[in-house]
Design an enzyme around this catalytic site. Structure first.
Site, PDB file in Angstrom:
ATOM      1  N   ASN A 299       9.322   3.032  -2.350  1.00  0.00           N
ATOM      2  CA  ASN A 299       9.809   3.576  -1.076  1.00  0.00           C
ATOM      3  C   ASN A 299       9.168   2.738   0.027  1.00  0.00           C
ATOM      4  OD1 ASN A 299      10.438   5.017   1.207  1.00  0.00           O
ATOM      5  ND2 ASN A 299       9.091   6.760   0.757  1.00  0.00           N
TER       6      ASN A 299
ATOM      7  N   LYS B   3       9.633   2.864   3.067  1.00  0.00           N
ATOM      8  CA  LYS B   3       9.511   3.601   4.339  1.00  0.00           C
ATOM      9  C   LYS B   3      10.023   2.720   5.475  1.00  0.00           C
ATOM     10  CE  LYS B   3       5.543   6.010   2.494  1.00  0.00           C
ATOM     11  NZ  LYS B   3       4.713   7.175   2.711  1.00  0.00           N
TER      12      LYS B   3
ATOM     13  N   HIS C   2      12.106  13.832   1.385  1.00  0.00           N
ATOM     14  CA  HIS C   2      10.749  13.260   1.455  1.00  0.00           C
ATOM     15  C   HIS C   2       9.935  14.087   2.450  1.00  0.00           C
ATOM     16  CE1 HIS C   2       7.429  10.509   2.192  1.00  0.00           C
ATOM     17  NE2 HIS C   2       7.750   9.930   1.046  1.00  0.00           N
TER      18      HIS C   2
ATOM     19  N   GLU D  68       7.978  13.317   4.678  1.00  0.00           N
ATOM     20  CA  GLU D  68       7.975  12.833   6.064  1.00  0.00           C
ATOM     21  C   GLU D  68       9.231  13.308   6.796  1.00  0.00           C
ATOM     22  OE1 GLU D  68       7.231   8.742   5.030  1.00  0.00           O
ATOM     23  OE2 GLU D  68       5.221   9.316   4.395  1.00  0.00           O
TER      24      GLU D  68
ATOM     25  N   GLU E 133       5.582  15.102  -5.124  1.00  0.00           N
ATOM     26  CA  GLU E 133       4.748  14.327  -4.201  1.00  0.00           C
ATOM     27  C   GLU E 133       3.877  15.277  -3.389  1.00  0.00           C
ATOM     28  OE1 GLU E 133       6.437  10.181  -3.426  1.00  0.00           O
ATOM     29  OE2 GLU E 133       7.219  11.495  -1.874  1.00  0.00           O
TER      30      GLU E 133
ATOM     31  N   GLY F  32       0.092   8.415   1.130  1.00  0.00           N
ATOM     32  CA  GLY F  32      -0.441   7.476   2.110  1.00  0.00           C
ATOM     33  C   GLY F  32      -1.896   7.727   2.463  1.00  0.00           C
TER      34      GLY F  32
ATOM     35  N   SER G 265       0.023   7.958  -3.424  1.00  0.00           N
ATOM     36  CA  SER G 265      -1.055   6.984  -3.619  1.00  0.00           C
ATOM     37  C   SER G 265      -1.150   6.481  -5.049  1.00  0.00           C
ATOM     38  CB  SER G 265      -2.400   7.549  -3.143  1.00  0.00           C
ATOM     39  OG  SER G 265      -2.340   7.859  -1.764  1.00  0.00           O
TER      40      SER G 265
HETATM   41  C1  PEP Z   1       5.856   7.966  -0.712  1.00  0.00           C
HETATM   42  O1  PEP Z   1       6.041   7.676   0.457  1.00  0.00           O
HETATM   43  O2  PEP Z   1       6.781   8.472  -1.357  1.00  0.00           O
HETATM   44  C2  PEP Z   1       4.546   7.697  -1.297  1.00  0.00           C
HETATM   45  C3  PEP Z   1       4.274   8.165  -2.494  1.00  0.00           C
HETATM   46  O3  PEP Z   1       3.685   6.965  -0.540  1.00  0.00           O
HETATM   47  P1  PEP Z   1       2.259   6.346  -1.003  1.00  0.00           P
HETATM   48  O4  PEP Z   1       2.459   5.747  -2.371  1.00  0.00           O
HETATM   49  O5  PEP Z   1       1.938   5.326   0.031  1.00  0.00           O
HETATM   50  O6  PEP Z   1       1.293   7.482  -1.034  1.00  0.00           O
END
Ligand code: PEP
Length: 246
Positions: free
Chosen positions: A8, A10, A93, A95, A164, A170, A208
């Site tokens: 992803n 982003k 997601h 976000e 998630e 992040g 992460s």
């Molecule tokens: C994500 O944005 O779906 C995600 C898992 O981000 P990160 O791996 O940076 O935590």
């Protein structure tokens, strides 16, 4: 089940950085890996990525409109994504839930709109830190998934699910393999109750995930792949996670 590693990006990237990243991935993935690989890119770059990516990499979007067409300024519908060879669309997601106030019902409608065009929605669910600390993790992820099951009925077997935890996205904080597995098994049971095809549904972990922790997460019984944010922007890191999934 074949694992899926989906990046992803982003709101990152530009023409030249995308070019360099895709060239490095294409070079390493000339031979199709044993797992499925996808990159979910910002909408303006779908055409660029479609033309540059290796055949072994599938294309994904980061969102999709719940509507099929019409007066929805700024939105991108599933049929448009289909025009650019999009195979996956991330929906819900955290976000988008957080910054765009997307409700469980809207996320479920977006999943339905994607499925109607033959695009696989990657449905994200996950609890915030406050919800985890209050012991509400199960309740929250089950509520989020229940909305998608309610709206999509038997088509639920066609989705990809991504757990998630919001506190892990992040932040560099990852759920331990045991913590992640315990939520994945709850989600697996919920899918099983909803469809006799539940074994087809991949449940990805996201939050992460990186080259160092991927193997132990991916070794868990109900972790069928990863949704990778930050680490998907660096070819070497993304490729290490792909290697860990094979
Ligand atoms: C994500 O944005 O779906 C995600 C898992 O981000 P990160 O791996 O940076 O935590």
């Amino acid at each position: 089940m074949k694992k899926l590693i989906a990046g992803n990006w982003k709101m990152n990237g530009n023409l030249s950085a995308n070019h360099a990243l895709l060239a490095a991935l294409a070079d390493a993935l000339r031979v199709k890996p044993a797992c499925d690989v996808a990159v979910c890119v910002p909408a303006p770059y779908l055409a660029q990525v479609q033309s540059l990516k290796a055949a072994s990499i599938d294309l994904g979007s980061q969102d999709v409109s719940a509507h099929p067409s019409g007066a929805y300024t700024g939105e991108v519908c599933a049929a448009m994504l289909k025009d650019f060879g999009v195979r996956y669309a991330i929906v819900g997601h955290s976000e988008r839930r957080q910054y765009h106030a997307e409700s469980d019902a809207l996320v479920a409608d977006k999943a339905k709109a994607a499925l109607a065009e033959g695009i696989t929605p990657i449905v994200c669910v996950g609890e915030t830190l406050a919800e985890r600390q209050a012991g509400r993790t199960e309740e929250v992820v089950k509520r989020q998934l229940a909305a998608v099951i309610h709206t999509n009925g038997h088509c639920i077997s066609e989705i990809v699910l991504a757990y998630e935890p919001v506190w892990a996205i992040g932040t560099g904080k990852t759920a331990s393999p045991e913590e992640a597995q315990s939520v994945h098994s709850v989600l697996r049971a919920q899918l099983k109750a909803a469809t006799d095809q539940s074994a087809r549904v991949k449940i990805l972990y996201g939050g992460s995930m990186n080259a160092a922790n991927a193997s132990s997460l991916l070794a868990q019984a109900d972790i069928d792949g990863g949704l990778i944010g930050g680490a998907s922007l660096k070819a070497a890191d993304f490729l290490s996670i792909i290697a860990a999934a094979q």
